[in-house]
Design a protein around this motif. Structure first.
Motif, PDB file in Angstrom:
ATOM      1  N   THR A 507       0.833  -1.208   0.000  1.00 49.55           N
ATOM      2  CA  THR A 507       0.000   0.000   0.000  1.00 49.55           C
ATOM      3  C   THR A 507       0.869   1.259   0.000  1.00 49.55           C
ATOM      4  O   THR A 507       0.635   2.199  -0.776  1.00 49.55           O
ATOM      5  N   ASP A 508       1.868   1.288   0.862  1.00 50.83           N
ATOM      6  CA  ASP A 508       2.730   2.470   0.953  1.00 50.83           C
ATOM      7  C   ASP A 508       3.542   2.679  -0.323  1.00 50.83           C
ATOM      8  O   ASP A 508       3.650   3.808  -0.836  1.00 50.83           O
ATOM      9  N   LEU A 509       4.114   1.609  -0.849  1.00 53.09           N
ATOM     10  CA  LEU A 509       4.933   1.739  -2.065  1.00 53.09           C
ATOM     11  C   LEU A 509       4.091   2.156  -3.269  1.00 53.09           C
ATOM     12  O   LEU A 509       4.495   3.036  -4.055  1.00 53.09           O
ATOM     13  N   THR A 510       2.922   1.561  -3.417  1.00 54.09           N
ATOM     14  CA  THR A 510       2.046   1.909  -4.547  1.00 54.09           C
ATOM     15  C   THR A 510       1.610   3.358  -4.467  1.00 54.09           C
ATOM     16  O   THR A 510       1.631   4.091  -5.466  1.00 54.09           O
ATOM     17  N   SER A 511       1.209   3.796  -3.279  1.00 53.87           N
ATOM     18  CA  SER A 511       0.763   5.181  -3.121  1.00 53.87           C
ATOM     19  C   SER A 511       1.920   6.159  -3.344  1.00 53.87           C
ATOM     20  O   SER A 511       1.733   7.213  -3.960  1.00 53.87           O
ATOM     21  N   ALA A 512       3.124   5.819  -2.855  1.00 55.24           N
ATOM     22  CA  ALA A 512       4.275   6.699  -3.062  1.00 55.24           C
ATOM     23  C   ALA A 512       4.592   6.841  -4.551  1.00 55.24           C
ATOM     24  O   ALA A 512       4.908   7.949  -5.035  1.00 55.24           O
ATOM     25  N   PHE A 513       4.487   5.737  -5.276  1.00 55.98           N
ATOM     26  CA  PHE A 513       4.741   5.790  -6.719  1.00 55.98           C
ATOM     27  C   PHE A 513       3.692   6.653  -7.427  1.00 55.98           C
ATOM     28  O   PHE A 513       4.039   7.504  -8.270  1.00 55.98           O
ATOM     29  N   LEU A 514       2.418   6.481  -7.094  1.00 60.05           N
ATOM     30  CA  LEU A 514       1.348   7.250  -7.753  1.00 60.05           C
ATOM     31  C   LEU A 514       1.462   8.732  -7.430  1.00 60.05           C
ATOM     32  O   LEU A 514       1.277   9.588  -8.303  1.00 60.05           O
ATOM     33  N   ILE A 515       1.756   9.055  -6.179  1.00 62.27           N
ATOM     34  CA  ILE A 515       1.889  10.464  -5.790  1.00 62.27           C
ATOM     35  C   ILE A 515       3.076  11.106  -6.509  1.00 62.27           C
ATOM     36  O   ILE A 515       2.989  12.243  -7.002  1.00 62.27           O
ATOM     37  N   SER A 516       4.184  10.388  -6.582  1.00 62.60           N
ATOM     38  CA  SER A 516       5.351  10.914  -7.307  1.00 62.60           C
ATOM     39  C   SER A 516       5.024  11.130  -8.776  1.00 62.60           C
ATOM     40  O   SER A 516       5.428  12.136  -9.382  1.00 62.60           O
ATOM     41  N   LEU A 517       4.278  10.209  -9.350  1.00 62.22           N
ATOM     42  CA  LEU A 517       3.889  10.330 -10.748  1.00 62.22           C
ATOM     43  C   LEU A 517       2.995  11.544 -10.975  1.00 62.22           C
ATOM     44  O   LEU A 517       3.155  12.275 -11.969  1.00 62.22           O
ATOM     45  N   ILE A 518       2.085  11.792 -10.058  1.00 61.88           N
ATOM     46  CA  ILE A 518       1.184  12.945 -10.179  1.00 61.88           C
ATOM     47  C   ILE A 518       1.966  14.248 -10.105  1.00 61.88           C
ATOM     48  O   ILE A 518       1.746  15.176 -10.903  1.00 61.88           O
ATOM     49  N   PHE A 519       2.900  14.349  -9.165  1.00 62.43           N
ATOM     50  CA  PHE A 519       3.708  15.562  -9.048  1.00 62.43           C
ATOM     51  C   PHE A 519       4.562  15.763 -10.297  1.00 62.43           C
ATOM     52  O   PHE A 519       4.700  16.890 -10.801  1.00 62.43           O
ATOM     53  N   ALA A 520       5.134  14.676 -10.805  1.00 58.17           N
ATOM     54  CA  ALA A 520       5.962  14.781 -12.015  1.00 58.17           C
ATOM     55  C   ALA A 520       5.119  15.200 -13.219  1.00 58.17           C
ATOM     56  O   ALA A 520       5.564  16.015 -14.051  1.00 58.17           O
ATOM     57  N   LEU A 521       3.912  14.690 -13.312  1.00 59.12           N
ATOM     58  CA  LEU A 521       3.029  15.038 -14.423  1.00 59.12           C
ATOM     59  C   LEU A 521       2.678  16.522 -14.397  1.00 59.12           C
ATOM     60  O   LEU A 521       2.721  17.208 -15.434  1.00 59.12           O
ATOM     61  N   HIS A 522       2.345  17.032 -13.222  1.00 61.88           N
ATOM     62  CA  HIS A 522       2.004  18.454 -13.115  1.00 61.88           C
ATOM     63  C   HIS A 522       3.219  19.332 -13.409  1.00 61.88           C
ATOM     64  O   HIS A 522       3.084  20.388 -14.046  1.00 61.88           O
ATOM     65  N   TRP A 523       4.364  18.915 -12.931  1.00 60.05           N
ATOM     66  CA  TRP A 523       5.580  19.700 -13.204  1.00 60.05           C
ATOM     67  C   TRP A 523       5.840  19.744 -14.702  1.00 60.05           C
ATOM     68  O   TRP A 523       6.171  20.792 -15.257  1.00 60.05           O
ATOM     69  N   TRP A 524       5.691  18.613 -15.378  1.00 57.70           N
ATOM     70  CA  TRP A 524       5.920  18.557 -16.823  1.00 57.70           C
ATOM     71  C   TRP A 524       4.896  19.395 -17.576  1.00 57.70           C
ATOM     72  O   TRP A 524       5.260  20.146 -18.494  1.00 57.70           O
ATOM     73  N   ARG A 525       3.643  19.341 -17.201  1.00 54.11           N
ATOM     74  CA  ARG A 525       2.601  20.109 -17.886  1.00 54.11           C
ATOM     75  C   ARG A 525       2.800  21.610 -17.703  1.00 54.11           C
ATOM     76  O   ARG A 525       2.681  22.379 -18.657  1.00 54.11           O
ATOM     77  N   GLU A 526       3.102  22.007 -16.490  1.00 52.54           N
ATOM     78  CA  GLU A 526       3.269  23.443 -16.240  1.00 52.54           C
ATOM     79  C   GLU A 526       4.533  23.969 -16.919  1.00 52.54           C
ATOM     80  O   GLU A 526       4.563  25.113 -17.394  1.00 52.54           O
ATOM     81  N   LYS A 527       5.564  23.151 -16.976  1.00 47.40           N
ATOM     82  CA  LYS A 527       6.787  23.574 -17.657  1.00 47.40           C
ATOM     83  C   LYS A 527       6.537  23.768 -19.146  1.00 47.40           C
ATOM     84  O   LYS A 527       6.959  24.774 -19.737  1.00 47.40           O
ATOM     85  N   ASN A 528       5.842  22.830 -19.767  1.00 47.75           N
ATOM     86  CA  ASN A 528       5.525  22.952 -21.186  1.00 47.75           C
ATOM     87  C   ASN A 528       4.601  24.126 -21.453  1.00 47.75           C
ATOM     88  O   ASN A 528       4.733  24.823 -22.461  1.00 47.75           O
TER      89      ASN A 528
END
Length: 560
Positions: A507-528
């Motif tokens: 549970t912890d590893l899956t949630s950490a991966f999804l949260i990291s992915l969400i932050f990375a996605l927003h960073w990439w979208r806002e940068k573009n």
């Protein structure tokens, strides 16, 4: 000719508007945002809204100040709904308490549950009505803490069963919250603002990741260490299937495999012990029809002849005293309508014939009652001489003159209604404890069991609470729901420590991966978006969209 030209121009203008709308929708394809914006502002069309530029807050100051109230209302409503939902085991006691104060029977517990669920759904789906939900939840929690203090113990016990699932639910909520948190944090133009947004979120997330380290549940245990299923003692019989303390109620318990019967004993004015829980006959008989002037009179001041004229079953069909009661068959309805007040002697003979344990609360008659000082002798006479029940089936609970009872009636299983040091219990030949379920402790159960003292908990109606008693090592429970608990083949929640650790880590590893992915996605979208914004003017001037913009601006002149 002029008319056809005007029609052509209007058609062209309409097509251009459609194309322009389609282009805007293509440029801002955000169905989730559109749904939220529609709920909040009724702006369902994308071209009605403005896009927030990087570094700018998407909300006004008023909205930012109101948001904590919104979150508080949601949290309080969730806490109260969980608290009240887990208290279902004691709904009947709550309704009985209100009956004693109000004088009429009503399922207030069900009404509160429905209101809490509706308000929670209201604020969860629409996210409006904040002050209404916030006020209801806070006032209800405060009232519970004052009027029903033991309910807090019930909630704490429930965590021993539901905590692993609550942990997964809380982590899932944090994953969902990662989307707006990441969006606002990355758009913030100041480091301080980013820390204020992300800091509390990460602190709560870390707390949730580590909270299983301090989690305890007796249902997380090694394979093969689970004890036997606790025996079932029918509380006033089977009061969810038949009128309480009647022959039909006790027979229902026996039919569903109950191991014992519990009841309440009162002495009539002419010295006949009979079964009645309440001080008066108003709730469980038709006394208002037979003796309308004596509805407030204590039950023990009626003679046995007068008590025999009362019906003890019609109230059950009329009031339906338990939440979630199933419908009775026609035969059961007819049988319930013909129930009368039951004597102690008949009760004991019934239990003896089916080899069932009996335990009962004895109520001393009030002052000026002819049997006030003779009631115990009268009860013992019925047990030993009239019914002649096998003595080992009697769990003697009454604590006064216990030594006298042990001398005249050896063989009873003497039972204590409270916790006490083992030395004192052994000194008084106590072999069983009869405790309220909120006193449940696996450590105490094990300690008493080592001294050959068994434990019974009352009143346990809900499967989750029965599962907890099973995992804790309880030997028996008193219940209103023998017909439901008898079907449990194992506790609702049971796993080994290894299985729980795997569930926790995944549970912890899956949630950490999804949260990291969400932050990375927003960073990439806002940068573009920031890169594209610098060249937006050039792209629009040279693009197809500019042609439509030019034609649209010239359209009024053409129409003119």
């Amino acid at each position: 000719m002029e008319a056809s030209s005007t029609s052509l121009k209007r058609l062209k203008f309409g097509k251009l508007k459609v194309v322009r709308r389609s282009l805007l929708q293509r440029y801002e394809h955000q169905p989730f945002i559109s749904c939220l914006a529609g709920f909040y502002s009724c702006r369902w069309k994308r071209y009605q809204r403005e896009r927030t530029e990087p570094g700018k807050c998407c909300c006004s100051m008023r909205e930012c100040m109101f948001f904590p109230l919104l979150v508080a209302a949601f949290c309080f409503s969730l806490v109260f709904l969980y608290t009240w939902g887990e208290g279902k085991n004691d709904y009947n006691n709550f309704d009985w308490y209100n009956y004693g104060n109000l004088g009429f029977w009503f399922l207030w517990s069900l009404v509160i549950l429905i209101v809490a669920a509706v308000l929670f759904a209201y604020i969860s789906l629409l996210l409006i009505g904040t002050f209404l939900v916030l006020g209801f939840s806070i006032s209800s929690l405060f009232a519970l803490s004052i009027l029903w203090r033991d309910h807090g113990k019930t909630v704490r016990l429930s965590f021993q069963v539901t905590a692993p699932y609550l942990h997964i639910g809380a982590i899932a909520i944090m994953v969902l919250l990662a989307w707006p948190v990441a969006l606002h944090a990355i758009r913030a133009d100041k480091k301080v603002t980013q820390v204020i947004i992300v800091g509390p979120y990460l602190a709560i997330l870390l707390f949730l990741f580590l909270i299983p380290l301090g989690m305890y549940s007796p249902c997380i245990r090694e394979m093969g260490t689970l004890g036997p299923k606790p025996a079932l003692i029918g509380h006033r019989g089977a009061p969810m299937l038949a009128p309480e303390n009647t022959e039909m109620s006790f027979m229902k318990t026996i039919e569903h495999g109950g191991d014992g019967l519990e009841t309440d004993v009162t002495i009539s004015y002419d010295g006949v012990p009979f079964l009645m829980h309440d001080d008066t006959l108003r709730r469980t008989t038709n006394i208002q029809e037979v003796y309308p002037n004596d509805t407030g009179k204590e039950a023990s001041f009626f003679s046995w002849d007068a008590l025999q004229k009362l019906n003890a079953g019609t109230w059950f069909l009329k009031n339906k005293p338990f939440v979630g009661m199933g419908s009775l068959s026609k035969a059961d309805q007819n049988q319930a309508m013909n129930q009368s007040i039951y004597t102690l002697s008949s009760f004991l003979r019934l239990a003896d014939s089916h080899n069932k344990l009996v335990i009962f609360d004895l109520y001393r008659p009030p002052e000026k009652h002819p049997y006030r000082n003779l009631w115990l002798r009268k009860v013992l006479d019925v047990i030993l001489n009239e019914s002649k029940i096998k003595r080992h089936l009697v769990l003697w609970l009454h604590n006064s003159v216990r030594s006298f009872v042990q001398s005249v009636a050896p063989g009873f299983q003497h039972t204590m209604g409270r916790k006490a040091p083992i030395e004192d219990l052994l000194k008084h030949n106590i072999v069983k404890l009869n405790l309220v379920y909120t006193d449940m402790s696996s450590e105490d159960i094990r300690k008493y069991a080592e001294a050959n003292i068994t434990t019974n908990f009352y009143v346990v109606n809900e499967p989750w609470l029965y599962s907890l008693a099973w995992c804790s090592g309880a030997h028996s429970v008193t219940t209103n729901a023998v017909h439901l608990l008898k079907d449990l083949s194992q506790p609702l929640f049971l796993m080994t420590p290894q299985q729980y650790n795997v569930m926790w880590i995944l549970t912890d590893l899956t949630s950490a991966f999804l949260i990291s992915l969400i932050f990375a996605l927003h960073w990439w979208r806002e940068k573009n978006f920031s890169c594209c914004a610098q060249d937006s003017n050039t792209m629009i001037e040279n693009g197809t969209y500019n042609k439509f913009k030019t034609e649209l601006s010239d359209m009024p002149a053409v129409l003119a």
